[in-house]
Design a protein around this motif. Structure first.
Motif, mmCIF file in Angstrom:
data_model
loop_
_atom_site.group_PDB
_atom_site.id
_atom_site.type_symbol
_atom_site.label_atom_id
_atom_site.label_comp_id
_atom_site.label_asym_id
_atom_site.label_seq_id
_atom_site.Cartn_x
_atom_site.Cartn_y
_atom_site.Cartn_z
ATOM 1 N N UNK A 81 0.843 -1.194 0.000
ATOM 2 C CA UNK A 81 0.000 0.000 0.000
ATOM 3 C C UNK A 81 0.876 1.242 0.000
ATOM 4 N N UNK A 82 0.351 2.327 -0.550
ATOM 5 C CA UNK A 82 1.044 3.612 -0.541
ATOM 6 C C UNK A 82 0.091 4.671 0.000
ATOM 7 N N UNK A 83 0.649 5.693 0.576
ATOM 8 C CA UNK A 83 -0.134 6.799 1.118
ATOM 9 C C UNK A 83 -0.706 7.642 -0.026
ATOM 10 N N UNK A 84 -1.856 8.245 0.227
ATOM 11 C CA UNK A 84 -2.522 9.004 -0.823
ATOM 12 C C UNK A 84 -1.951 10.413 -0.976
ATOM 13 N N UNK A 85 -0.637 10.528 -0.931
ATOM 14 C CA UNK A 85 0.025 11.768 -1.315
ATOM 15 C C UNK A 85 1.053 11.529 -2.412
ATOM 16 N N UNK A 86 1.114 10.291 -2.925
ATOM 17 C CA UNK A 86 1.962 9.978 -4.071
ATOM 18 C C UNK A 86 1.063 9.555 -5.228
ATOM 19 N N UNK A 111 6.735 5.386 -6.628
ATOM 20 C CA UNK A 111 5.835 4.324 -7.087
ATOM 21 C C UNK A 111 6.455 3.591 -8.271
ATOM 22 N N UNK A 112 7.106 4.334 -9.152
ATOM 23 C CA UNK A 112 7.796 3.683 -10.273
ATOM 24 C C UNK A 112 8.826 2.680 -9.773
#
Length: 471
Positions: A81-86, A111-112
């Protein structure tokens, strides 16, 4: 003959990658379980802003084909999961704000790099509005702590921390502008690494919040956090800060040697009231005792913060909020506190901001003088255990600032200075709430901090403690 893995909730990042490489699990199986756990927990835990069900399952199926063909990458097929600022291609980046945000046409650099390692991104996690507060709530409701559903997991990377602590994903990315990785890590029994400024790219921003915000990993173990840090570290050619490269995963299994450690309980001047919760004080005392038992020298000593240190932070944070406000489709929907802070950012974005940036080298020299005598600083990550989820609901800026600075006065100085810091778990309060302490270093000291954190983990084994599934 391989044995299928049936229970994956407590598998870590490296264990998950190994299970996929060994064929004891498939990516589709793991991603489906992750998505099912997210769906089941969302009404109560509320960790995710965006769930990429269709896209993640397609990426998992592709990962399985690549695994079957013999391809191996460090995270091939692993749900993350990633934070919703990227930015994630095809998804909006709302950063905790209300409104209709357009889908992004390209991935952020971090993310890349995740994708290049083979990870499957199952979703984007909740953050308070523009990452301002160490409690995760907003127009989407409250994100809750897996250890106690009436408590916050912290913020602003609260969704990422809740997702990892609850076992929805084996690890996640957050960002840290004033403790926003370390604070939720401390309140959810996780390892959270705030790396050196520029260690992980913030592109498409050349720098985030005028240099105070960095991306960082959250995981249950030091090894998993270190692996994730190594895999996403590196720069885009447009990044303003590009420190020399370091690797940290290989230091996890190495002893750090005997270190001189400064035990600092000094609260920078912004804290109101200037108090340290007794159970947090006990936690740092116990950690210091463990470090001494492991052979380190621990001496009480404080960095020379100075009474004007906070004046370096405010222009950068507030001007950063004003910069982000300009990206929001409908600023009128923002919290009144956000709009007030953005107005302050407009006032501070000229000469005060330039003065703050110009003063940073002097502050680094003054505060960094403590490292002439010590290798590491040991300090609380927060001043209190996790507050109730609604602790800042329905109040104004002044009262919000009082709550925030009383609970979280310790983490932000290292954002101003740009140096690395690692939160490590430090047991639980009498009510069963997680506590954490931070190991703070100088320029490019992530390898030493990770080695020391791993030594503590081998002794304390916080990775064996997991919350009950209560959703």
């Amino acid at each position: 003959m391989t044995t299928r893995i049936e229970d994956t909730r407590q598998l870590g990042l490296e264990d998950t990658a190994k299970a996929l490489a060994d064929g004891t699990a498939t990516s589709v199986e793991l991603v489906r379980r992750s998505l099912a756990a997210i769906e089941a927990s969302q009404p109560t835990l509320n960790a995710f802003k965006v769930v990429r069900r269709t896209a993640a399952l397609a990426e998992a199926a592709d990962a399985d084909r690549r695994l079957a063909a013999g391809e191996r990458l460090p995270l091939l097929g692993v749900p993350i999961a990633v934070k919703d600022d990227v930015d994630v291609t095809g998804e909006p980046t709302a950063f905790g704000c209300p409104g209709e945000f357009p889908a992004k046409s390209a991935d952020s650099e971090v993310v890349r790099r995740l994708r290049a390692a083979g990870a499957v991104i199952v979703g984007k996690t909740n953050s308070p509005e523009l990452g301002q507060w160490p409690l995760t709530g907003g127009e989407f409701g409250h994100t809750r702590n897996p250890w106690a559903h009436d408590r916050t997991p912290g913020g602003s990377s609260g969704g990422s921390a809740a997702a990892v602590a609850a076992g929805l994903v084996p690890a996640a990315l957050g960002s840290d502008g004033a403790g926003s990785v370390r604070i939720p890590a401390s309140w959810t029994n996780l390892v959270g690494i705030k790396p050196q400024r520029g260690r992980i790219s913030t592109w498409p921003d050349a720098e985030a919040f005028y240099g105070i915000t960095v991306n960082g990993p959250l995981a249950r173990t030091v090894a998993d956090a270190a692996l994730l840090l190594d895999l996403v570290s590196g720069n885009h050619e447009g990044d303003l800060h590009q420190p020399p490269p370091v690797t940290v995963r290989d230091t996890v299994d190495r002893e750090p040697g005997r270190l001189r450690i400064a035990l600092s309980l000094k609260i920078p001047y912004t804290a109101t009231p200037r108090t340290l919760h007794p159970e947090i004080r006990d936690a740092i005392g116990a950690t210091a005792h463990t470090l001494r038992r492991l052979g380190h020298e621990v001496v009480v000593a404080d960095p020379a913060y100075g009474i004007l240190f906070g004046l370096n932070f405010l222009p950068r944070s507030m001007a950063g909020l004003e910069q982000w406000r300009g990206r929001v489709p409908d600023p009128d929907l923002l919290d009144p506190r956000t709009l007030a802070n953005a107005r302050t950012g407009r006032l501070l974005g000229g000469l005060p901001l330039r003065a703050a940036r110009a003063a940073e080298p002097r502050m680094r020299r003054r505060i960094g003088a403590i490292f002439d005598d010590f290798d590491v600083i040991l300090a609380p990550t927060t001043a209190t255990p996790p507050p109730l989820v609604d602790a800042i609901d329905g109040i104004g800026n002044v009262e919000t600032d009082k709550v925030v600075t009383a609970a979280c006065p310790y983490a932000w100085p290292w954002n101003v200075l740009g140096w690395p810091s690692v939160n490590v778990p430090a047991g639980f309060t009498s009510d069963g709430l997680p506590r954490g302490v931070q190991l703070m270093g100088h320029d490019n000291t992530e390898p030493m901090l990770v080695s020391l954190a791993a030594q503590l983990e081998r002794e304390l084994r916080w990775d064996r403690e997991c919350p009950e599934q209560w959703w």
